[in-house]
Design an enzyme around this catalytic site. Structure first.
Site, short mmCIF file in Angstrom:
data_model
loop_
_atom_site.label_atom_id
_atom_site.label_comp_id
_atom_site.label_asym_id
_atom_site.label_seq_id
_atom_site.Cartn_x
_atom_site.Cartn_y
_atom_site.Cartn_z
N HIS A 25 0.78 -0.98 -0.13
CA HIS A 25 0.09 0.01 -0.04
C HIS A 25 0.97 1.30 -0.02
O HIS A 25 0.89 2.28 -0.95
CB HIS A 25 -0.85 0.00 1.21
CG HIS A 25 -1.70 1.26 1.27
ND1 HIS A 25 -3.21 1.31 0.80
CD2 HIS A 25 -1.61 2.49 1.73
CE1 HIS A 25 -3.73 2.53 1.34
NE2 HIS A 25 -2.63 3.18 1.83
N GLU A 26 1.73 1.30 1.04
CA GLU A 26 2.59 2.78 0.92
C GLU A 26 3.83 2.48 -0.10
O GLU A 26 4.19 3.65 -0.49
CB GLU A 26 3.42 2.43 2.26
CG GLU A 26 2.69 2.68 3.68
CD GLU A 26 1.76 3.62 3.62
OE1 GLU A 26 1.93 4.81 3.06
OE2 GLU A 26 0.51 3.58 3.98
N HIS A 29 1.84 4.56 -3.10
CA HIS A 29 2.15 6.00 -2.91
C HIS A 29 3.65 6.31 -3.34
O HIS A 29 3.77 7.43 -3.91
CB HIS A 29 1.99 6.49 -1.21
CG HIS A 29 0.57 6.10 -0.89
ND1 HIS A 29 -0.53 6.66 -1.52
CD2 HIS A 29 0.10 5.56 0.24
CE1 HIS A 29 -1.64 6.40 -0.74
NE2 HIS A 29 -1.27 5.69 0.29
#
Length: 378
Positions: A25-26, A29
């Site tokens: 998820h990170e 980003h």
């Protein structure tokens, strides 16, 4: 007799579920931010006490926190992990400002934020695509082969040979579609089935029955059911080229089921006690790991969809909250006022903390621990 996994085994399984999902998820980003030339100052897996940290050649600090319930990427120009703009970025040189998150146009900031949940959903779709390729796809038609005596279908007058066309107007062609539609409803709920009986289309009202299931770990589930068996079971092979399409479709179906469940809780159709938190996820992680690698991987895919879906909700502090503000900024051609953002983020933080406390208490209650803890306290 139950066969519950041990505490250490459960913790390890929980970390195997949460750790990789937070990381990807990170990483979503981080990679899109890097693509747009934004400098990442910190990449953290977990919160709280720092267990380990190091710097890469780009100056990003990579850290592992003691509380593995989330993570964050802090970009240059952010005041904190919630991506509030730091006024100090305006005092930097033009070259340094170009590496800051607030300096980027709203569409780039939106894509950076959107990348985290999207990567979670794509990861789950990839896993489900792999299962489809390995095991094929269930394409059993909705023709009834047998009616369970004394069940809901029997009481409603359904017969072997009937083909179910729709439930409450929702078209179904395959048994898996029918099963998903029934699973989103409650035992005892009144539904209307559209049937094809020997070429004659008819509507039949039916009160869903209840099936009680207990797994090997002692968990009990009450599931809505019609009380029928399929006339035949049909499984088809899925090619490597088609598998991603099947994976994306199954991901979409699971997102729809989660959305329906959330709406049911908000509207009161389902009890809010059905919400689970980290403790429940940890429990199920251990149970699925005990069932084998395939069960654990399937659960990881489900949690990944849940993580992506929840993060897209328009709640301040979540990715969806940032996207909501960027949408307003795009419409009014100026950012939302810092004061309004501060109030929104504080409210969002209070909401999330309150929800975390609630689901934790709820988890303890479901484990039968809350009564024992209350006794120790009182």
């Amino acid at each position: 007799m139950t066969d519950n996994p041990g505490f250490i085994f459960t913790i390890i399984a929980f970390l195997l579920v949460i750790g990789p999902l937070v990381f990807i998820h990170e990483m979503g980003h981080y990679l899109v931010g890097r693509w747009f030339g934004v400098h990442a100052e910190t990449f953290s897996i977990g919160f709280g006490h720092e267990l380990k940290a190091w710097h890469d050649k780009r100056g990003t600090r990579w850290r592992i926190g003691a509380l593995p319930l989330g993570g964050y990427v802090k970009f240059a120009g952010d005041a904190g992990v919630a991506s509030e703009a730091d006024p100090a970025w305006l005092e930097l040189s033009p070259e340094e400002r170009q590496r800051c998150f607030p300096a980027k146009p709203v569409w780039q900031r939106a894509l950076i934020v959107l990348a985290g949940p999207v990567v979670n959903l794509l990861f789950a779709a990839l896993v489900l695509a792999g299962f489809a390729y390995i095991h094929g796809e269930n394409v059993t038609p909705t023709r009834i082969g047998a009616v369970v005596e004394g069940g809901a279908a029997d009481a409603a007058g359904l017969r072997p040979g009937d083909r179910i066309l729709a439930i409450d107007g929702e078209k179904v062609e395959l048994f898996p579609q029918l099963s998903k539609a029934v699973m989103t409803r409650l035992p005892g709920e009144e539904v209307t089935l559209e049937l094809d009986r020997a070429g004659r289309v008819m509507e039949v009202p039916l009160a869903l029955g209840t099936r009680v299931e207990r797994d090997r770990f002692g968990n009990e589930y009450r599931i809505a059911q019609i009380g029928i068996q399929a006339a035949e079971s049909v499984q088809r092979d899925v090619s490597l080229a088609e598998a991603p399409i099947v994976g994306l479709r199954r991901t979409g179906e699971l997102i729809a089921m989660m959305a329906n469940g959330l709406v049911d809780i908000i509207t009161g159709r389902r009890a809010i006690s059905e919400l689970g938190g980290p403790l429940k996820i940890a429990q199920i992680s251990g149970e699925q790991a005990a069932l084998g690698p395939e069960a654990l991987i399937a659960f990881i895919a489900l949690v990944s969809i849940n993580l992506g879906f929840i993060n897209l909700l328009p709640i301040p502090m979540l990715d969806g909250g940032h996207l909501f503000f960027y949408g307003i900024e795009a419409i009014q051609r100026r950012p939302v006022s810092p004061r309004f953002q501060e109030i929104a983020f504080r409210s969002g933080m209070a909401l999330l903390l309150g929800l975390m406390v609630f689901v934790t208490v709820n988890d303890l209650g479901s484990f039968g621990l809350w009564r024992g803890l209350s006794g120790l306290i009182g």
